[in-house]
Design a protein around this motif. Structure first.
Motif, mmCIF file in Angstrom:
data_model
loop_
_atom_site.group_PDB
_atom_site.id
_atom_site.type_symbol
_atom_site.label_atom_id
_atom_site.label_comp_id
_atom_site.label_asym_id
_atom_site.label_seq_id
_atom_site.Cartn_x
_atom_site.Cartn_y
_atom_site.Cartn_z
ATOM 1 N N PHE A 275 29.734 40.061 46.014
ATOM 2 C CA PHE A 275 30.226 40.057 44.637
ATOM 3 C C PHE A 275 31.660 40.564 44.483
ATOM 4 O O PHE A 275 32.439 39.950 43.754
ATOM 5 N N PRO A 276 32.086 41.667 45.142
ATOM 6 C CA PRO A 276 33.515 41.967 45.082
ATOM 7 C C PRO A 276 34.365 40.873 45.714
ATOM 8 O O PRO A 276 35.490 40.610 45.279
ATOM 9 N N THR A 277 33.804 40.197 46.736
ATOM 10 C CA THR A 277 34.517 39.066 47.327
ATOM 11 C C THR A 277 34.689 37.953 46.303
ATOM 12 O O THR A 277 35.776 37.366 46.162
ATOM 13 N N ALA A 278 33.618 37.656 45.567
ATOM 14 C CA ALA A 278 33.708 36.631 44.527
ATOM 15 C C ALA A 278 34.706 37.031 43.449
ATOM 16 O O ALA A 278 35.484 36.185 42.962
ATOM 17 N N PHE A 279 34.711 38.296 43.052
ATOM 18 C CA PHE A 279 35.693 38.768 42.075
ATOM 19 C C PHE A 279 37.115 38.533 42.583
ATOM 20 O O PHE A 279 38.002 38.093 41.844
ATOM 21 N N GLY A 280 37.357 38.856 43.857
ATOM 22 C CA GLY A 280 38.691 38.676 44.411
ATOM 23 C C GLY A 280 39.124 37.220 44.416
ATOM 24 O O GLY A 280 40.269 36.889 44.066
ATOM 25 N N LEU A 281 38.204 36.325 44.773
ATOM 26 C CA LEU A 281 38.530 34.897 44.807
ATOM 27 C C LEU A 281 38.768 34.360 43.400
ATOM 28 O O LEU A 281 39.694 33.560 43.168
ATOM 29 N N LEU A 282 37.945 34.772 42.433
ATOM 30 C CA LEU A 282 38.158 34.364 41.048
ATOM 31 C C LEU A 282 39.489 34.902 40.513
ATOM 32 O O LEU A 282 40.216 34.200 39.805
ATOM 33 N N GLY A 283 39.789 36.142 40.860
ATOM 34 C CA GLY A 283 41.046 36.719 40.394
ATOM 35 C C GLY A 283 42.253 36.006 40.963
ATOM 36 O O GLY A 283 43.271 35.818 40.268
ATOM 37 N N ARG A 284 42.147 35.592 42.216
ATOM 38 C CA ARG A 284 43.275 34.883 42.840
ATOM 39 C C ARG A 284 43.555 33.555 42.138
ATOM 40 O O ARG A 284 44.692 33.110 42.044
ATOM 41 N N ALA A 285 42.490 32.934 41.622
ATOM 42 C CA ALA A 285 42.655 31.660 40.928
ATOM 43 C C ALA A 285 43.012 31.834 39.456
ATOM 44 O O ALA A 285 43.837 31.080 38.921
ATOM 45 N N PHE A 286 42.421 32.850 38.789
ATOM 46 C CA PHE A 286 42.554 32.930 37.334
ATOM 47 C C PHE A 286 43.408 34.091 36.838
ATOM 48 O O PHE A 286 43.778 34.114 35.668
ATOM 49 N N ALA A 287 43.706 35.069 37.681
ATOM 50 C CA ALA A 287 44.511 36.212 37.224
ATOM 51 C C ALA A 287 45.513 36.627 38.281
ATOM 52 O O ALA A 287 45.607 37.813 38.627
ATOM 53 N N PRO A 288 46.302 35.697 38.818
ATOM 54 C CA PRO A 288 47.243 36.062 39.881
ATOM 55 C C PRO A 288 48.345 36.999 39.423
ATOM 56 O O PRO A 288 48.972 37.663 40.238
ATOM 57 N N ASP A 289 48.573 37.077 38.100
ATOM 58 C CA ASP A 289 49.630 37.959 37.589
ATOM 59 C C ASP A 289 49.350 39.426 37.891
ATOM 60 O O ASP A 289 50.288 40.236 37.987
ATOM 61 N N LEU A 290 48.070 39.790 38.047
ATOM 62 C CA LEU A 290 47.746 41.191 38.337
ATOM 63 C C LEU A 290 48.265 41.615 39.699
ATOM 64 O O LEU A 290 48.493 42.805 39.934
ATOM 65 N N ALA A 291 48.452 40.644 40.596
ATOM 66 C CA ALA A 291 48.958 40.985 41.922
ATOM 67 C C ALA A 291 50.371 41.526 41.858
ATOM 68 O O ALA A 291 50.761 42.384 42.660
ATOM 69 N N GLY A 292 51.154 41.055 40.905
ATOM 70 C CA GLY A 292 52.538 41.505 40.794
ATOM 71 C C GLY A 292 52.750 42.630 39.820
ATOM 72 O O GLY A 292 53.858 43.188 39.730
ATOM 73 N N SER A 293 51.700 43.006 39.092
ATOM 74 C CA SER A 293 51.856 44.047 38.074
ATOM 75 C C SER A 293 51.529 45.434 38.584
ATOM 76 O O SER A 293 51.674 46.423 37.854
ATOM 77 N N GLY A 294 51.052 45.529 39.832
ATOM 78 C CA GLY A 294 50.655 46.828 40.369
ATOM 79 C C GLY A 294 49.242 47.226 40.008
ATOM 80 O O GLY A 294 48.806 48.333 40.318
ATOM 81 N N ASP A 295 48.498 46.326 39.332
ATOM 82 C CA ASP A 295 47.134 46.637 38.898
ATOM 83 C C ASP A 295 46.098 45.806 39.652
ATOM 84 O O ASP A 295 45.043 45.468 39.116
ATOM 85 N N ALA A 296 46.375 45.484 40.915
ATOM 86 C CA ALA A 296 45.426 44.660 41.677
ATOM 87 C C ALA A 296 44.063 45.335 41.778
ATOM 88 O O ALA A 296 43.022 44.667 41.697
ATOM 89 N N ASP A 297 44.051 46.659 41.936
ATOM 90 C CA ASP A 297 42.770 47.364 42.064
ATOM 91 C C ASP A 297 41.979 47.372 40.757
ATOM 92 O O ASP A 297 40.794 47.715 40.761
ATOM 93 N N ALA A 298 42.628 47.004 39.654
ATOM 94 C CA ALA A 298 41.934 46.951 38.364
ATOM 95 C C ALA A 298 41.368 45.568 38.072
ATOM 96 O O ALA A 298 40.835 45.340 36.981
ATOM 97 N N LEU A 299 41.453 44.632 39.028
ATOM 98 C CA LEU A 299 40.995 43.265 38.797
ATOM 99 C C LEU A 299 39.557 43.219 38.309
ATOM 100 O O LEU A 299 39.236 42.523 37.330
ATOM 101 N N VAL A 300 38.663 43.946 38.972
ATOM 102 C CA VAL A 300 37.248 43.924 38.603
ATOM 103 C C VAL A 300 37.054 44.404 37.172
ATOM 104 O O VAL A 300 36.185 43.898 36.448
ATOM 105 N N LEU A 301 37.868 45.345 36.729
ATOM 106 C CA LEU A 301 37.745 45.888 35.378
ATOM 107 C C LEU A 301 38.268 44.935 34.316
ATOM 108 O O LEU A 301 37.764 44.919 33.183
ATOM 109 N N LEU A 302 39.273 44.139 34.649
ATOM 110 C CA LEU A 302 39.978 43.328 33.653
ATOM 111 C C LEU A 302 39.502 41.885 33.585
ATOM 112 O O LEU A 302 39.629 41.234 32.544
ATOM 113 N N LEU A 303 38.975 41.359 34.678
ATOM 114 C CA LEU A 303 38.673 39.928 34.728
ATOM 115 C C LEU A 303 37.587 39.481 33.743
ATOM 116 O O LEU A 303 37.746 38.426 33.105
#
Length: 490
Positions: A275-303
């Motif tokens: 499930f964290p793997t699925a979150f990471g893959l979904l985030g890479r497709a639908f929320a790539p902006d978080l990677a550049g904002s410094g909030d990558a570790d917050a992906l699970v919380l925000l997605l």
């Protein structure tokens, strides 16, 4: 994000954990209850508790963030975390339970008949435990800041306070109940949002086309070979020396139960990491902006809030917040229990009162460190702790179980060598520049060379010290490796 969601979710987890912990207090009466739950924890219950404490901030938040940043290369972390338990099953679980020790320092003292070996082991256990707690507190700080708007330090302080109170009140037996609950909370908190997102995103267009989000050349093999090998050495062998993991095997009734517990843990971890793997893959497709904002570790919380708007999205967000806070509490609790056992036995007489004082101390020293340092990526921070553990405690544990020739001097020399080399590498990895920058990969991931050197030093010093092999070695090893009759219920 509505701050009320964060407040309610965090409060619900904190109150529930405290109530379960205080229920455990009602059945915690003896010193053995506080240290090893009187060695009566059955495999399914113990496996759930191990899953609760092992699946830390790095697992719940960090893996998804790492996959968001690096793509499929981040999959090495869940692979390594899970495979480390296979190493435990094959080489450590049953012999360690048969040793009869309460803590890892107890084991090294009994195996090597050396007070100095115990002292060095105790020091390393404390250092490893404190630095493993720091990322949990920093993860709590991130979660509170993102979800409630409160200052980041409030999250770290809340986790430290709750853990100190629950552990001091009920010890290992109390924490076993809490951590078993928190494993299933964490699994539910990731599984339901992932399933809901996959069912409801419908025609939502990804922010990146598939061929950009997941290029054909991307994958674990893209990592530079040395980096990959060193990371896997750290994760596979580091698991064997984690004090909060090892102490769990002392709570099983017998070696057979310890092995069965480990098999169940492997299944629980394998399911969870989907499930964290699925979150990471979904985030890479639908929320790539978080990677550049410094909030990558917050992906699970925000997605969930991004992809499932409205009340349902808020419910899913609340569930994820609850699971994240459960992760910080459960891992920190396991670490504090193991540290309190070591500090109490070595410095405070081994009493229940000493355990409680040590639990408070073990909670608040890492709090000070977490407040005084800048947070790094959660998965990366924990990975460095694994590298340090693999270079120090793991060689002595494996050789102590499987090699008759280990001596106290060899063990101490190996532990100090591993601690010095890996400590210098970790501290120096981010400080070098210029021509010395070519050394950076070897310093940022040192396990591939620090572990072999530590093992070599341990073996060579022991071979040169063969006259000091403890007299009770043969009897001790026999106890470790001869299966005992399974424990029966009284």
């Amino acid at each position: 994000m509505n701050p009320a969601i964060g407040y309610l979710a965090i409060a619900a987890v904190a109150v529930t954990s405290a109530l379960i912990g205080f229920y455990g207090l009602r059945v915690s009466r003896t010193t053995s209850d506080f240290y090893v739950a009187s060695r009566t924890v059955r495999p399914w219950w113990n496996a759930s508790a191990i899953g609760g404490e092992y699946l830390s901030a790095a697992s719940f938040l960090g893996i998804a963030g790492l996959i968001l940043l690096t793509g499929a290369s981040g999959l090495w972390f869940p692979i390594g975390y899970t495979a480390g338990y296979l190493m435990l099953l094959l080489f450590v679980a049953a012999p360690l339970r048969r040793s009869g020790a309460y803590t890892l320092p107890d084991f090294t003292e009994a195996r090597l008949e050396s007070t100095w070996a115990r002292r060095v082991t105790s020091t390393l256990v404390i250092i490893i435990g404190w630095f493993y707690i720091v990322p949990q507190l920093q993860g709590a700080a991130l979660t509170v800041r993102i979800t409630t708007g409160l200052p980041a330090w409030a999250g770290s302080l809340a986790v430290a306070l709750i853990v100190a109170v629950v552990v001091a009140a009920g010890g290992m037996r109390s924490i076993t109940f809490v951590q078993a609950f928190q494993y299933w909370l964490k699994l539910t908190a990731l599984a339901i949002p992932v399933v809901a997102i996959l069912l409801l995103i419908g025609d939502t267009q990804p922010a990146l086309p598939p061929d950009v989000a997941f290029p054909a050349t991307a994958g674990p093999g893209d990592l530079e070979v040395y980096h990959t090998v060193s990371l896997m050495v750290a994760l596979l062998l580091g698991t064997l020396g984690l004090p909060h993991v090892l102490v769990r095997f002392y709570t099983n009734p017998d070696g057979v139960a310890a092995r069965r517990t480990t098999l169940i843990v492997l299944a629980l971890l394998s399911v969870f990491y989907l499930f964290p793997t699925a979150f990471g893959l979904l985030g890479r497709a639908f929320a790539p902006d978080l990677a550049g904002s410094g909030d990558a570790d917050a992906l699970v919380l925000l997605l969930p809030g991004r992809l499932v708007p409205g009340p349902l999205g808020e419910v899913l967000t609340a569930l994820v917040i609850a699971g994240a806070f459960g992760a910080f509490l459960s891992t920190s609790s396991g670490l504090v229990v193991s540290l309190a056992g070591v500090i109490s036995q070595d410095m405070l007489g081994g009493s229940v009162r000493g355990f409680r004082i040590a639990a408070v101390l073990s909670s608040f020293v890492p709090l000070v460190v977490s407040l005084a340092t800048e947070p790094a990526g959660l998965a990366g921070s924990v990975g460095l702790v694994f590298a340090f553990t693999a270079s120090t405690l793991c060689p002595v544990l494996l050789l102590g179980i499987w090699w008759r020739g280990l001596t106290a001097r060899g063990a101490i020399a190996g532990m100090l060598t591993g601690a010095t080399l890996s400590g210098v590498a970790i501290l120096g990895g981010g400080m070098i520049s210029g021509w010395a920058g070519t050394l950076r990969p070897f310093l940022e991931q040192p396990a591939a060379w620090t572990v072999p050197i530590a093992v070599l030093v341990t073996v060579l010093v022991s071979l040169g010290d063969r006259g000091r092999i403890p007299r009770g070695t043969d009897a001790f090893l026999t106890r470790l490796h001869v299966p005992e009759a399974p424990a029966t219920r009284g």
